[in-house]
Design a protein around this motif. Structure first.
Motif, PDB file in Angstrom:
ATOM      1  N   ASP A   5       0.685  -1.365   0.071  1.00 11.57           N
ATOM      2  CA  ASP A   5       0.020   0.257   0.015  1.00 11.57           C
ATOM      3  C   ASP A   5       0.930   1.199   0.060  1.00 11.57           C
ATOM      4  O   ASP A   5       0.675   2.187  -0.710  1.00 11.57           O
ATOM      5  N   ILE A  47     -13.094  10.396  -4.893  1.00  7.25           N
ATOM      6  CA  ILE A  47     -12.107   9.609  -4.970  1.00  7.25           C
ATOM      7  C   ILE A  47     -11.377   9.852  -3.739  1.00  7.25           C
ATOM      8  O   ILE A  47     -11.016   9.034  -2.901  1.00  7.25           O
ATOM      9  N   ILE A  51     -11.254   7.470  -0.329  1.00  4.87           N
ATOM     10  CA  ILE A  51      -9.692   7.021   0.334  1.00  4.87           C
ATOM     11  C   ILE A  51      -9.911   7.347   1.767  1.00  4.87           C
ATOM     12  O   ILE A  51      -9.492   6.725   2.647  1.00  4.87           O
ATOM     13  N   PHE A  56     -11.911   1.671   0.838  1.00  5.01           N
ATOM     14  CA  PHE A  56     -11.254   0.785  -0.126  1.00  5.01           C
ATOM     15  C   PHE A  56     -10.289  -0.077   0.661  1.00  5.01           C
ATOM     16  O   PHE A  56      -9.476  -1.029   0.021  1.00  5.01           O
ATOM     17  N   MET A 127      -3.934   1.781 -12.558  1.00  6.64           N
ATOM     18  CA  MET A 127      -5.187   1.623 -11.766  1.00  6.64           C
ATOM     19  C   MET A 127      -5.540   0.426 -11.441  1.00  6.64           C
ATOM     20  O   MET A 127      -5.968  -0.230 -10.600  1.00  6.64           O
ATOM     21  N   THR A 130      -3.077  -1.348  -9.232  1.00  7.49           N
ATOM     22  CA  THR A 130      -3.597  -1.047  -7.921  1.00  7.49           C
ATOM     23  C   THR A 130      -4.672  -1.894  -7.573  1.00  7.49           C
ATOM     24  O   THR A 130      -4.721  -2.193  -6.393  1.00  7.49           O
ATOM     25  N   ALA A 131      -5.526  -2.095  -8.062  1.00  8.87           N
ATOM     26  CA  ALA A 131      -6.692  -2.931  -7.815  1.00  8.87           C
ATOM     27  C   ALA A 131      -6.187  -4.267  -7.505  1.00  8.87           C
ATOM     28  O   ALA A 131      -6.865  -4.994  -6.476  1.00  8.87           O
ATOM     29  N   TYR A 137     -11.867  -3.097  -5.025  1.00 10.02           N
ATOM     30  CA  TYR A 137     -12.496  -1.898  -4.900  1.00 10.02           C
ATOM     31  C   TYR A 137     -12.134  -0.571  -5.793  1.00 10.02           C
ATOM     32  O   TYR A 137     -12.874   0.195  -6.152  1.00 10.02           O
ATOM     33  N   TRP A 138     -10.721  -0.578  -6.054  1.00  8.47           N
ATOM     34  CA  TRP A 138     -10.260   0.177  -6.790  1.00  8.47           C
ATOM     35  C   TRP A 138     -10.794   0.126  -8.567  1.00  8.47           C
ATOM     36  O   TRP A 138     -10.481   0.986  -9.147  1.00  8.47           O
ATOM     37  N   VAL A 141     -12.794   2.849  -9.554  1.00 12.61           N
ATOM     38  CA  VAL A 141     -11.781   4.025 -10.105  1.00 12.61           C
ATOM     39  C   VAL A 141     -11.669   3.496 -11.498  1.00 12.61           C
ATOM     40  O   VAL A 141     -11.455   4.565 -12.235  1.00 12.61           O
TER      41      VAL A 141
END
Length: 183
Positions: A5, A47, A51, A56, A127, A130-131, A137-138, A141
Motif C-alpha cells: 500500500d 475519490i 480514500i 477501499f 489503476m 493498484t486494484a 474496490y479500486w 475507480v
C-alpha cells in the motif's frame, strides 16, 4: 497498512507530482470543455473522500499471496512507465484531456506508433495494478476513469481528424486507440 500500500501510494504521489510539474512545459491551449473541468475536480474529490473514509481498505487480495501482490505491482509500474514514456514523446503538445493546443503537431513516434492514447492506457493500467495489489474496490475507480478517458479519446480523435485531415486517417487505421493489437 501493508508495505505494498505504501509503495503504490508513494508511486502515485511521485507520478502526479511529476505530471503537475511537467504541465508547466506544455504549449498554451484552450479547452472547449471548460464545464467539464468541474466534473474532473468532482471526480477527484469523491475519490479522495472515499480514500479518506477508508472505503477501499480491508478488501484487498488475501494476505500471504505474494503472486497477486507482485503481479499487481508489476502492472502498476508498467502502466505508469507507459504514461511517462508517452508524456515524454508528446512533449509540449500534452494537455488536459480534450484541450486544444496552439500550433498542434501529430505525434506518431514512440508509444504513439502503436497506441493513439498511451497516456490514458498507462494510467488505466496503473489503476488496474493498484486494484490487483491493494483492493478490488479500486476497480470502481478504473471504471470511472476508463469511461472518462474513452469519452476524451473519442472527442480528441474527432478534433485530430479535423486538424490533420490527410495524416490522421492513415495513422488511425495503423494504430489502436487504447490497447495494442486489440482496441
Amino acid at each position: 497498512m501493508k508495505a505494498i500500500d505504501i509503495i503504490i501510494g508513494a508511486g502515485w504521489i511521485v507520478f502526479w507530482a511529476y505530471w503537475l510539474s511537467m504541465a508547466a512545459t506544455a504549449k498554451a491551449g484552450q479547452s472547449r470543455w471548460t464545464w467539464f473541468a468541474g466534473v474532473r475536480v468532482l471526480i477527484i474529490v469523491v475519490i479522495l473522500l472515499l480514500i479518506r473514509l477508508r472505503v477501499f481498505q480491508g478488501a484487498g487480495p488475501p494476505t500471504g499471496n505474494p503472486w497477486l501482490l507482485g503481479i499487481g505491482l508489476a502492472i502498476f509500474v508498467l502502466g505508469l512507465a507507459l504514461a511517462v514514456w508517452a508524456r515524454v514523446y508528446i512533449g509540449r503538445n500534452w494537455g488536459m484531456p480534450m484541450s486544444r493546443k496552439a500550433d498542434p503537431e501529430l505525434v506518431t513516434s514512440g508509444p504513439y506508433g502503436k497506441i493513439r492514447h498511451p497516456i490514458y492506457s498507462g494510467i488505466i493500467l496503473g489503476m488496474v495494478g493498484t486494484a490487483i495489489a491493494v483492493s478490488p474496490y479500486w476497480l470502481v475507480v478504473v471504471v470511472v476513469l476508463g469511461a472518462y478517458f474513452l469519452f476524451s479519446a473519442v472527442t480528441e480523435e474527432r478534433n485530430m481528424a479535423k486538424l490533420f485531415p490527410t495524416a490522421y486517417p492513415p495513422y488511425k487505421r495503423a494504430t489502436k486507440m487504447l490497447i495494442p493489437y486489440i482496441l
